[in-house]
Scaffold this motif. Structure first.
Motif, PDB file in Angstrom:
ATOM      1  N   VAL A  20      46.191  40.664  37.334  1.00 16.53           N
ATOM      2  CA  VAL A  20      45.376  40.846  36.282  1.00 16.53           C
ATOM      3  C   VAL A  20      46.520  40.949  35.217  1.00 16.53           C
ATOM      4  O   VAL A  20      46.412  40.290  34.113  1.00 16.53           O
ATOM      5  CB  VAL A  20      44.629  42.023  36.125  1.00 16.53           C
ATOM      6  N   ALA A  21      47.705  41.556  35.462  1.00 18.93           N
ATOM      7  CA  ALA A  21      48.696  41.614  34.543  1.00 18.93           C
ATOM      8  C   ALA A  21      49.320  40.045  34.186  1.00 18.93           C
ATOM      9  O   ALA A  21      49.625  39.773  33.041  1.00 18.93           O
ATOM     10  CB  ALA A  21      50.048  42.610  34.826  1.00 18.93           C
ATOM     11  N   PHE A  22      49.443  39.384  35.338  1.00 19.52           N
ATOM     12  CA  PHE A  22      50.174  37.999  35.335  1.00 19.52           C
ATOM     13  C   PHE A  22      49.161  37.236  34.405  1.00 19.52           C
ATOM     14  O   PHE A  22      49.470  36.611  33.385  1.00 19.52           O
ATOM     15  CB  PHE A  22      50.039  37.383  36.686  1.00 19.52           C
ATOM     16  N   ASP A  23      47.790  37.359  34.536  1.00 19.76           N
ATOM     17  CA  ASP A  23      46.796  36.470  33.715  1.00 19.76           C
ATOM     18  C   ASP A  23      46.720  37.072  31.992  1.00 19.76           C
ATOM     19  O   ASP A  23      46.489  36.170  31.348  1.00 19.76           O
ATOM     20  CB  ASP A  23      45.407  36.639  34.381  1.00 19.76           C
ATOM     21  N   LEU A  24      46.741  38.439  31.847  1.00 18.58           N
ATOM     22  CA  LEU A  24      46.933  38.634  30.760  1.00 18.58           C
ATOM     23  C   LEU A  24      48.006  38.416  29.746  1.00 18.58           C
ATOM     24  O   LEU A  24      47.900  38.073  28.849  1.00 18.58           O
ATOM     25  CB  LEU A  24      46.504  40.455  30.764  1.00 18.58           C
ATOM     26  N   ILE A  25      49.323  38.528  30.624  1.00 21.56           N
ATOM     27  CA  ILE A  25      50.427  38.073  29.861  1.00 21.56           C
ATOM     28  C   ILE A  25      50.749  36.724  29.450  1.00 21.56           C
ATOM     29  O   ILE A  25      51.045  36.198  28.478  1.00 21.56           O
ATOM     30  CB  ILE A  25      51.578  38.559  30.768  1.00 21.56           C
ATOM     31  N   PHE A  26      50.172  35.889  30.462  1.00 20.01           N
ATOM     32  CA  PHE A  26      50.429  34.471  30.123  1.00 20.01           C
ATOM     33  C   PHE A  26      49.237  33.914  29.223  1.00 20.01           C
ATOM     34  O   PHE A  26      49.519  33.185  28.276  1.00 20.01           O
ATOM     35  CB  PHE A  26      50.289  33.569  31.403  1.00 20.01           C
ATOM     36  N   ARG A  27      47.906  34.317  29.474  1.00 26.74           N
ATOM     37  CA  ARG A  27      46.928  33.720  28.736  1.00 26.74           C
ATOM     38  C   ARG A  27      46.619  34.518  27.383  1.00 26.74           C
ATOM     39  O   ARG A  27      46.420  33.836  26.241  1.00 26.74           O
ATOM     40  CB  ARG A  27      45.538  33.785  29.517  1.00 26.74           C
ATOM     41  N   MET A  28      46.760  35.910  27.281  1.00 23.06           N
ATOM     42  CA  MET A  28      46.606  36.579  26.051  1.00 23.06           C
ATOM     43  C   MET A  28      47.923  36.660  25.312  1.00 23.06           C
ATOM     44  O   MET A  28      47.884  36.378  24.096  1.00 23.06           O
ATOM     45  CB  MET A  28      46.000  37.880  26.259  1.00 23.06           C
ATOM     46  N   LEU A  29      49.004  37.296  25.988  1.00 24.28           N
ATOM     47  CA  LEU A  29      50.089  37.473  25.094  1.00 24.28           C
ATOM     48  C   LEU A  29      50.939  36.070  24.676  1.00 24.28           C
ATOM     49  O   LEU A  29      51.188  35.912  23.613  1.00 24.28           O
ATOM     50  CB  LEU A  29      51.109  38.278  25.870  1.00 24.28           C
ATOM     51  N   LEU A  30      51.335  35.439  25.822  1.00 23.30           N
ATOM     52  CA  LEU A  30      52.000  34.147  25.452  1.00 23.30           C
ATOM     53  C   LEU A  30      51.179  32.886  25.054  1.00 23.30           C
ATOM     54  O   LEU A  30      51.801  31.921  24.670  1.00 23.30           O
ATOM     55  CB  LEU A  30      52.726  33.784  26.740  1.00 23.30           C
ATOM     56  N   ARG A  31      49.801  32.892  25.125  1.00 17.58           N
ATOM     57  CA  ARG A  31      49.008  32.094  24.937  1.00 17.58           C
ATOM     58  C   ARG A  31      49.436  30.557  25.669  1.00 17.58           C
ATOM     59  O   ARG A  31      49.521  29.695  25.220  1.00 17.58           O
ATOM     60  CB  ARG A  31      48.960  31.650  23.544  1.00 17.58           C
ATOM     61  N   VAL A  32      49.513  30.600  26.953  1.00 15.38           N
ATOM     62  CA  VAL A  32      49.967  29.736  27.829  1.00 15.38           C
ATOM     63  C   VAL A  32      48.727  29.409  28.641  1.00 15.38           C
ATOM     64  O   VAL A  32      47.881  30.069  29.236  1.00 15.38           O
ATOM     65  CB  VAL A  32      50.996  30.038  28.947  1.00 15.38           C
ATOM     66  N   PRO A  33      48.145  28.071  28.340  1.00 11.31           N
ATOM     67  CA  PRO A  33      46.875  27.449  29.216  1.00 11.31           C
ATOM     68  C   PRO A  33      47.038  27.512  30.518  1.00 11.31           C
ATOM     69  O   PRO A  33      47.508  26.400  31.066  1.00 11.31           O
ATOM     70  CB  PRO A  33      46.596  26.508  28.434  1.00 11.31           C
ATOM     71  N   VAL A  34      46.809  28.471  31.385  1.00  6.63           N
ATOM     72  CA  VAL A  34      46.823  28.375  32.715  1.00  6.63           C
ATOM     73  C   VAL A  34      45.615  27.852  33.364  1.00  6.63           C
ATOM     74  O   VAL A  34      44.542  28.219  32.898  1.00  6.63           O
ATOM     75  CB  VAL A  34      47.266  29.836  33.466  1.00  6.63           C
ATOM     76  N   PRO A  35      45.519  26.823  34.380  1.00  6.65           N
ATOM     77  CA  PRO A  35      44.404  26.477  34.797  1.00  6.65           C
ATOM     78  C   PRO A  35      43.593  27.429  35.519  1.00  6.65           C
ATOM     79  O   PRO A  35      43.954  28.167  36.460  1.00  6.65           O
ATOM     80  CB  PRO A  35      44.720  25.194  35.567  1.00  6.65           C
ATOM     81  N   SER A  36      42.122  27.636  35.331  1.00  2.86           N
ATOM     82  CA  SER A  36      41.460  28.785  35.893  1.00  2.86           C
ATOM     83  C   SER A  36      40.579  28.230  37.082  1.00  2.86           C
ATOM     84  O   SER A  36      40.313  28.875  38.025  1.00  2.86           O
ATOM     85  CB  SER A  36      40.481  29.331  34.918  1.00  2.86           C
ATOM     86  N   GLY A  37      40.511  26.895  37.183  1.00  2.48           N
ATOM     87  CA  GLY A  37      39.945  26.261  38.400  1.00  2.48           C
ATOM     88  C   GLY A  37      38.509  26.846  38.641  1.00  2.48           C
ATOM     89  O   GLY A  37      37.725  26.720  37.761  1.00  2.48           O
ATOM     90  N   LEU A  38      38.164  27.414  39.874  1.00  3.13           N
ATOM     91  CA  LEU A  38      37.117  27.787  40.325  1.00  3.13           C
ATOM     92  C   LEU A  38      36.535  29.101  39.088  1.00  3.13           C
ATOM     93  O   LEU A  38      35.383  29.224  39.117  1.00  3.13           O
ATOM     94  CB  LEU A  38      36.923  28.450  41.651  1.00  3.13           C
ATOM     95  N   LEU A  39      37.488  29.589  38.507  1.00  4.26           N
ATOM     96  CA  LEU A  39      37.075  30.756  37.790  1.00  4.26           C
ATOM     97  C   LEU A  39      37.056  30.389  36.116  1.00  4.26           C
ATOM     98  O   LEU A  39      37.055  31.260  35.218  1.00  4.26           O
ATOM     99  CB  LEU A  39      38.162  31.929  37.841  1.00  4.26           C
ATOM    100  N   THR A  40      36.580  29.035  35.916  1.00  4.42           N
ATOM    101  CA  THR A  40      36.677  28.592  34.663  1.00  4.42           C
ATOM    102  C   THR A  40      35.543  29.109  33.640  1.00  4.42           C
ATOM    103  O   THR A  40      35.835  29.647  32.906  1.00  4.42           O
ATOM    104  CB  THR A  40      36.644  26.980  34.814  1.00  4.42           C
TER     105      THR A  40
END
Length: 157
Positions: free
Chosen positions: A134-154
């Motif tokens: 969750v921390a990884f996802d929040l840091i990359f997607r929300m804070l850094l605004r890096v578009p990480v692929p969500s795949g099955l969780l799109t």
């Protein structure tokens, strides 16, 4: 083969000095008090500080002249080899399956397996894997605004 802390610390400190020296040639941005050299310079300073700390700890804990290289026993060597292979397999899994499965699921599985192997405590490993994912996802997607692929969780994220 194990390398003594003194040798590793000296190499890290030298790398930090080289980084600090190199970023001195970076151009300054007009109108800003910091430029593109800020974060590499901070990284170089950190390498010098922590490398120096490793040197001091290695000298302090060594009795006499430290042995800079030693060969570990077979169990330690096997464990280190498995850890290195696990890291390589994790990187390849993210590269190969990141788009289809999703980075979040892969990071969770990689963390869970690694933590179970290291600690052998299922409840703690599961809690850490969920929290770190969750921390990884929040840091990359929300804070850094890096578009990480969500795949099955799109549709979910």
């Amino acid at each position: 083969m194990q390398i003594h802390d003194t040798a590793i610390g000296a190499l890290l400190a030298l790398l930090g000095v080289a980084v600090i020296w190199h970023v001195g040639s970076f151009p300054q941005v007009a109108g800003q008090s910091y430029g593109p050299d800020l974060f590499p310079r901070l990284t170089g300073i950190g390498l010098v500080i922590f490398g120096g700390g490793l040197v001091l700890r290695g000298v302090r804990t060594a009795e006499g002249a430290p042995k800079l290289l030693t060969m570990p026993d077979a169990v330690t060597l096997r464990r280190g080899t498995l850890a290195a292979l696990y890291i390589l397999a994790s990187v390849f899994a993210i590269v190969l399956f990141g788009e289809t499965v999703g980075i979040q699921i892969l990071v969770f599985v990689i963390l869970l397996v690694g933590l179970l192997a290291a600690f052998r405590r299922p409840v703690m490993s599961l809690a850490l894997a969920v929290g770190l994912t969750v921390a990884f996802d929040l840091i990359f997607r929300m804070l850094l605004r890096v578009p990480v692929p969500s795949g099955l969780l799109t549709g979910v994220l």
